[in-house]
Scaffold this motif. Structure first.
Motif, PDB file in Angstrom:
ATOM      1  N   VAL A   1       0.860  -1.178   0.000  1.00 35.33           N
ATOM      2  CA  VAL A   1       0.000   0.000   0.000  1.00 35.33           C
ATOM      3  C   VAL A   1       0.903   1.236   0.000  1.00 35.33           C
ATOM      4  N   VAL A   2       0.646   2.150  -0.948  1.00 36.13           N
ATOM      5  CA  VAL A   2       1.437   3.384  -1.039  1.00 36.13           C
ATOM      6  C   VAL A   2       0.480   4.564  -1.132  1.00 36.13           C
ATOM      7  N   ASN A   3       0.745   5.574  -0.326  1.00 39.94           N
ATOM      8  CA  ASN A   3       0.001   6.833  -0.385  1.00 39.94           C
ATOM      9  C   ASN A   3       0.965   7.892  -0.924  1.00 39.94           C
ATOM     10  N   PRO A   4       0.926   8.162  -2.243  1.00 39.61           N
ATOM     11  CA  PRO A   4       1.854   9.146  -2.794  1.00 39.61           C
ATOM     12  C   PRO A   4       1.397  10.589  -2.654  1.00 39.61           C
ATOM     13  N   SER A   5       0.312  10.843  -1.901  1.00 38.20           N
ATOM     14  CA  SER A   5      -0.090  12.236  -1.678  1.00 38.20           C
ATOM     15  C   SER A   5       0.895  12.856  -0.711  1.00 38.20           C
ATOM     16  N   SER A   6       1.114  14.131  -0.847  1.00 38.56           N
ATOM     17  CA  SER A   6       2.180  14.758  -0.073  1.00 38.56           C
ATOM     18  C   SER A   6       1.806  15.136   1.342  1.00 38.56           C
ATOM     19  N   SER A   7       0.519  15.234   1.635  1.00 36.45           N
ATOM     20  CA  SER A   7       0.216  15.773   2.950  1.00 36.45           C
ATOM     21  C   SER A   7      -0.842  15.007   3.734  1.00 36.45           C
ATOM     22  N   SER A   8      -1.622  14.169   3.107  1.00 38.83           N
ATOM     23  CA  SER A   8      -2.723  13.556   3.835  1.00 38.83           C
ATOM     24  C   SER A   8      -2.402  12.141   4.316  1.00 38.83           C
ATOM     25  N   THR A   9      -2.919  11.805   5.482  1.00 32.64           N
ATOM     26  CA  THR A   9      -2.861  10.451   5.998  1.00 32.64           C
ATOM     27  C   THR A   9      -4.244   9.852   5.800  1.00 32.64           C
ATOM     28  N   LEU A  10      -4.287   8.673   5.188  1.00 33.69           N
ATOM     29  CA  LEU A  10      -5.555   8.040   4.846  1.00 33.69           C
ATOM     30  C   LEU A  10      -5.633   6.649   5.455  1.00 33.69           C
ATOM     31  N   THR A  11      -6.845   6.182   5.705  1.00 28.35           N
ATOM     32  CA  THR A  11      -7.047   4.808   6.150  1.00 28.35           C
ATOM     33  C   THR A  11      -7.384   3.968   4.926  1.00 28.35           C
ATOM     34  N   ALA A  12      -6.615   2.908   4.722  1.00 27.33           N
ATOM     35  CA  ALA A  12      -6.813   2.037   3.567  1.00 27.33           C
ATOM     36  C   ALA A  12      -7.330   0.686   4.040  1.00 27.33           C
ATOM     37  N   PRO A  13      -8.586   0.329   3.712  1.00 24.62           N
ATOM     38  CA  PRO A  13      -9.080  -1.004   4.049  1.00 24.62           C
ATOM     39  C   PRO A  13      -8.354  -2.033   3.190  1.00 24.62           C
ATOM     40  N   LEU A  14      -7.972  -3.155   3.781  1.00 23.09           N
ATOM     41  CA  LEU A  14      -7.169  -4.153   3.083  1.00 23.09           C
ATOM     42  C   LEU A  14      -7.988  -5.278   2.456  1.00 23.09           C
TER      43      LEU A  14
END
Length: 178
Positions: free
Chosen positions: A140-153
């Motif tokens: 799982v990669v979040n390439p956004s620069s500023s936000s923290t997100l919850t990723a359901p698996l």
């Protein structure tokens, strides 16, 4: 017959497409890092998307693609981000990734050698987060620069420390679970 892998590092996409025709493949230094800032800080947004597009373009042309990232041996976040970003789009045996700390030094995290197995499908974008399923885990990669997100698996996974999870809080850095 010779194998020629060019270091077409900072070219525009149009120039990069033109040059790759004449090589067996390409290397991309400073993978997921800004070479303009001497590798300080991880790429995000359009810069991250551009680098991953270069990888996909090389693979679509059946060319070798070598992703090379540089940094200290103990920069686990940068190491994981670069490896996870590579694993999202890697296809076949003509791609390779290297995280290069100073000469003679091995990366310091056991996750570096964690075997996620073969991919079981393509990378998928879910909102701002990218993920890809593997036989032995998920990236799982979040390439956004500023936000923290919850990723359901979509299932139960174990984090490297043994904690069972069904979702991950993904900051602008990767998560890998098995």
């Amino acid at each position: 017959r010779h194998l020629v892998v060019g270091n077409i590092n900072d070219a525009t996409l149009q120039l990069w497409r033109r040059w790759i025709r004449f090589t067996s493949g390409v290397s991309k230094e400073w993978w997921t890092k800004s070479n303009a800032n001497r590798g300080v800080g991880m790429l995000s947004g359009a810069d991250w998307a551009f680098q991953t597009q270069l990888m996909r373009e090389a693979q679509a042309r059946h060319k070798v693609f070598l992703a090379i990232s540089y940094g200290p041996a103990d920069d686990v976040s940068a190491m994981d981000y670069a490896r996870a970003s590579f694993l999202l789009f890697a296809r076949g045996s003509r791609t390779a990734f290297s995280y290069s700390p100073p000469c003679g030094v091995e990366p310091s995290t056991p996750r570096w050698r964690q075997d996620v197995g073969a991919p079981t499908g393509p990378a998928k974008q879910i909102g701002a987060v990218w993920e890809r399923q593997f036989a032995n885990g998920i990236v799982v990669v979040n390439p956004s620069s500023s936000s923290t997100l919850t990723a359901p698996l979509g299932g139960l996974y174990l984090q490297p420390n043994g904690t069972a999870v069904t979702s991950l809080r993904a900051g602008a850095e990767p998560s890998t679970t098995t």
